[in-house]
Design an enzyme around this catalytic site. Sequence first.
Site, PDB file in Angstrom:
ATOM      1  N   ASP A 113       0.828  -1.222   0.000  1.00 53.10           N
ATOM      2  CA  ASP A 113       0.000   0.000   0.000  1.00 53.10           C
ATOM      3  C   ASP A 113       0.858   1.267   0.000  1.00 53.10           C
ATOM      4  O   ASP A 113       0.350   2.365   0.182  1.00 53.10           O
ATOM      5  CB  ASP A 113      -0.959  -0.003   1.202  1.00 53.10           C
ATOM      6  CG  ASP A 113      -0.240   0.052   2.546  1.00 53.10           C
ATOM      7  OD1 ASP A 113       1.017   0.049   2.571  1.00 53.10           O
ATOM      8  OD2 ASP A 113      -0.928   0.097   3.583  1.00 53.10           O
ATOM      9  N   HIS A 173       3.329   2.002   2.120  1.00 51.38           N
ATOM     10  CA  HIS A 173       3.834   2.478   3.421  1.00 51.38           C
ATOM     11  C   HIS A 173       5.344   2.287   3.549  1.00 51.38           C
ATOM     12  O   HIS A 173       5.920   1.358   2.990  1.00 51.38           O
ATOM     13  CB  HIS A 173       3.091   1.826   4.596  1.00 51.38           C
ATOM     14  CG  HIS A 173       3.358   0.366   4.821  1.00 51.38           C
ATOM     15  ND1 HIS A 173       2.429  -0.481   5.377  1.00 51.38           N
ATOM     16  CD2 HIS A 173       4.449  -0.400   4.587  1.00 51.38           C
ATOM     17  CE1 HIS A 173       2.941  -1.688   5.488  1.00 51.38           C
ATOM     18  NE2 HIS A 173       4.163  -1.672   4.997  1.00 51.38           N
ATOM     19  N   GLU A 180       0.883   4.143   7.241  1.00 48.87           N
ATOM     20  CA  GLU A 180      -0.140   3.692   6.298  1.00 48.87           C
ATOM     21  C   GLU A 180      -0.681   4.876   5.492  1.00 48.87           C
ATOM     22  O   GLU A 180      -0.457   6.034   5.866  1.00 48.87           O
ATOM     23  CB  GLU A 180      -1.269   3.010   7.077  1.00 48.87           C
ATOM     24  CG  GLU A 180      -0.816   1.814   7.923  1.00 48.87           C
ATOM     25  CD  GLU A 180      -0.423   0.584   7.085  1.00 48.87           C
ATOM     26  OE1 GLU A 180      -0.011   0.732   5.926  1.00 48.87           O
ATOM     27  OE2 GLU A 180      -0.517  -0.536   7.630  1.00 48.87           O
TER      28      GLU A 180
HETATM   29  P1  PGA Z   1       8.027  -7.053   3.138  1.00 44.95           P
HETATM   30  O1  PGA Z   1       7.338  -5.834   3.917  1.00 44.95           O
HETATM   31  O2  PGA Z   1       9.478  -6.771   3.137  1.00 44.95           O
HETATM   32  O3  PGA Z   1       7.691  -8.267   3.985  1.00 44.95           O
HETATM   33  O4  PGA Z   1       7.427  -7.093   1.780  1.00 44.95           O
HETATM   34  C1  PGA Z   1       7.685  -4.543   3.562  1.00 44.95           C
HETATM   35  C2  PGA Z   1       6.948  -3.539   4.418  1.00 44.95           C
HETATM   36  O5  PGA Z   1       5.790  -3.791   4.785  1.00 44.95           O
HETATM   37  O6  PGA Z   1       7.527  -2.473   4.685  1.00 44.95           O
END
Ligand code: PGA
Length: 274
Positions: free
Chosen positions: A136, A138, A143
């Site tokens: 998304d 973030h 968020e």
């Molecule tokens: P991920 O998460 O490395 O497990 O894809 C990234 C994040 O949510 O910042």
Amino acid sequence: MEVIITSDYDEMSVVAARIIRRQIIRKPNSVLGLATGGTPLGTYKELIRMHREEGLDFSKVTTFNLDEYLGLPPSHDQSYNYFMQENLFKHININPANVHVPNGMAEDIDGYCTWYENEIRKAGGIDLQLLGIGSDGHIAFNEPGSSLGSRTRLKTLAESTIKDNARFFARENDVPRFAITMGVGTILEAREILLIANGEKKAAVCAEFIEGPVTARVTASALQLHPRVYVVLDEAAASKLEHADYYRWVQQEKQKLSGIASQVSFLRRPVAKK
Ligand code: PGA
């Protein structure tokens, strides 16, 4: 932003680890901002290898992690404290007193967040901040809709983040709903930033944050306002970038430049007198 497109996850991890190594060599008492998640695992593996095989020295390094789930003690196997111990800290010669991961069990959360910000300041600020990116958009747990000036605080996780992170828990319902996270404003104060992303799933959001407008809808887009950001992607994560060819060309040309630069510094080196 310097966008570096690598062939796959392994190359992305090695390039990211080299940027971190360069920082530690340049300044042995560096303050590093660290991240959790699936993406940085390969980077940490490579840093551990550099420590074991090349003697990369973490003894004077200080670290601050981006975030932690609220309500998970450091002993919980899905806490970010636990993740960092297992995947990096216990394998390198870092001084445990120099390690900071937010405390998900803090009672006075506002007071704790202010304390965390102060600790970063007292350490002299973050020299290099490592980041992943959520699907998304973030960075840390900022968020969509988070203020681009936000500081360390309590944040409610987005539904998409809960779904994304459910893969690490027995049930989706077990994923905590809240986290303590550095803010976008906290992250932007780091002197240098290194964001890594891989895989098809991140392609659309990478195009948005690199080439789209600066917007709180995609908090990673705030990095466009920062003067020293490296974005290291694999081919899949870079596949939706409009200007991918330009970024590749920049890297190619810069290699020539560093050739010229080293030649220039060679030419300028004083000639030893006979
Ligand atoms: P991920 O998460 O490395 O497990 O894809 C990234 C994040 O949510 O910042």
